[in-house]
Design an enzyme around this catalytic site. Structure first.
Site, PDB file in Angstrom:
ATOM      1  N   SER A  76      59.571 -13.593 -54.252  1.00 52.00           N
ATOM      2  CA  SER A  76      58.166 -13.781 -54.633  1.00 52.00           C
ATOM      3  C   SER A  76      57.373 -12.483 -54.505  1.00 52.00           C
ATOM      4  O   SER A  76      56.224 -12.422 -54.901  1.00 52.00           O
ATOM      5  CB  SER A  76      57.544 -14.845 -53.735  1.00 52.00           C
ATOM      6  OG  SER A  76      57.656 -14.431 -52.378  1.00 52.00           O
ATOM      7  N   GLU A  77      57.979 -11.435 -53.940  1.00 54.20           N
ATOM      8  CA  GLU A  77      57.217 -10.204 -53.688  1.00 54.20           C
ATOM      9  C   GLU A  77      57.558  -9.077 -54.674  1.00 54.20           C
ATOM     10  O   GLU A  77      57.276  -7.907 -54.419  1.00 54.20           O
ATOM     11  CB  GLU A  77      57.401  -9.760 -52.231  1.00 54.20           C
ATOM     12  CG  GLU A  77      56.490 -10.550 -51.282  1.00 54.20           C
ATOM     13  CD  GLU A  77      56.758 -10.327 -49.802  1.00 54.20           C
ATOM     14  OE1 GLU A  77      57.870  -9.928 -49.438  1.00 54.20           O
ATOM     15  OE2 GLU A  77      55.843 -10.578 -49.011  1.00 54.20           O
ATOM     16  N   HIS A  96      61.462  -3.704 -49.149  1.00 59.61           N
ATOM     17  CA  HIS A  96      60.336  -4.236 -48.373  1.00 59.61           C
ATOM     18  C   HIS A  96      60.879  -5.117 -47.253  1.00 59.61           C
ATOM     19  O   HIS A  96      61.739  -5.965 -47.497  1.00 59.61           O
ATOM     20  CB  HIS A  96      59.393  -5.062 -49.250  1.00 59.61           C
ATOM     21  CG  HIS A  96      58.511  -5.965 -48.437  1.00 59.61           C
ATOM     22  ND1 HIS A  96      57.587  -5.474 -47.552  1.00 59.61           N
ATOM     23  CD2 HIS A  96      58.461  -7.311 -48.303  1.00 59.61           C
ATOM     24  CE1 HIS A  96      56.989  -6.490 -46.928  1.00 59.61           C
ATOM     25  NE2 HIS A  96      57.509  -7.618 -47.366  1.00 59.61           N
TER      26      HIS A  96
HETATM   27 ZN    ZN Z   1      56.995  -9.412 -46.465  1.00 62.07          ZN
END
Ligand code: ZN
Length: 305
Positions: A76-77, A96
């Site tokens: 989702s990122e 990340h």
């Molecule tokens: Zn995160």
């Protein structure tokens, strides 16, 4: 699928294992992307531990974040990752995650001090902290945009880190470097003080960095402070964290030794408050023993009653 693509998927799984094993990503946290070409990227799936992925789990997305292949749902990122690729054609991989020591600085809004360790000056340079935003959406992805051109590692306030590089291993190495650095800073701060390079020592490192072909925000901005204050001031963002634990105000310029501000009872030295020897010992052994005795008496009293 090209052999290269299969190799990259395997390498993403390997980097995922390193993230998980080093405790940079708990449970299903963290995500990795690799640029395949101008239009396509590989991306880790959501809701899968990064320590236990197989090449089959890796998704493919387009440069807008739309999933184009893979049996699992993409992270989702990814919009956060796309913020990096859109500004930096030289970057081919983004990592990340939430490495604890670096994330502690992001939670404390404590700017990463510069001019402390040679490798950090050369490989990372200055590290900004981007303002907090609810993860997942475009607004979150936009928080890093002001900094992306001038660094390769960004702290996300109250969240974690994002690191990037020309290939996946180097993008990941920046995560290792920032977390090891933050850990060393916390440990040396516990010992009592952090000593900084002088401007001359820093200049030698930056000259070396230039010769090695690395970029640094301080090369482009002649007004940027070499040491001390961050170069990422309010020209970058309204969110400019100020040092608290790693304050340097009390130090004479360019010298690592700290100058102490002394009041009648305590002295403050580079942010560390010290109680002078013999003035007041709030936790002497006698006090401690008295405390233990009081607690023991209470416990025994409670048990007896
Ligand atoms: Zn995160």
């Amino acid at each position: 699928m090209s052999a290269n693509e299969q190799d990259l998927k395997e390498f993403i799984c390997e980097i995922g294992r390193r993230l998980y094993d080093r405790q940079f990503a708990a449970a299903n946290d963290g995500n990795i992307t690799v640029r395949l070409n101008e239009r396509e990227l590989l991306c880790t799936p959501t809701m899968v531990s990064k320590g236990f992925m197989t090449p089959d789990d890796i998704c493919k997305i387009d440069n807008q974040g739309v999933q184009i292949a893979g049996k699992r749902k993409r992270s989702s990122e990814v919009l956060l990752h796309l913020s990096v690729y859109s500004e930096r054609p030289d970057i081919n991989a983004v990592v990340h995650c939430h490495p604890p020591h670096a994330t502690a600085f992001a939670v404390a809004h404590e700017p990463i001090p510069k001019c402390v360790l040679p490798e950090v000056e050369v490989f990372l340079g200055e590290v900004p902290i981007a303002v907090y935003e609810t993860p997942g959406g475009q607004k979150f992805a936009d928080t890093i945009r002001p900094y992306v051109k001038d660094c390769n590692t960004i702290l996300l306030a109250n969240h974690g880190t994002i690191t990037f590089g020309p290939d996946l291993e180097n993008a990941y190495f920046n995560t290792e470097i920032i977390d090891a650095y933050c850990r060393i800073l916390i440990l040396s701060r516990q010992l009592g003080r952090v000593n900084y390079f002088s401007d001359q020592q820093t200049k030698e490192l930056l000259d070396l960095k230039k010769r090695l072909g690395y970029d640094d925000v301080r090369f482009h901005n002649s007004g940027a402070p070499m040491c001390g204050e961050s170069s990422f001031d309010n020209e970058y963002s309204q969110f400019v964290p100020r040092p608290f634990a790693f304050r340097r105000e009390n130090e004479p310029a360019g010298v690592g030794e700290c100058q102490c501000k002394t009041s009648s009872q305590v002295s403050t030295c580079g942010g560390v408050t010290r109680v002078p020897q013999g003035v007041q010992q709030p936790r002497s052994e006698a006090d401690f023993e008295k405390l233990v005795q009081t607690i023991t008496n209470q416990v025994l009293g409670a048990m007896g009653g």
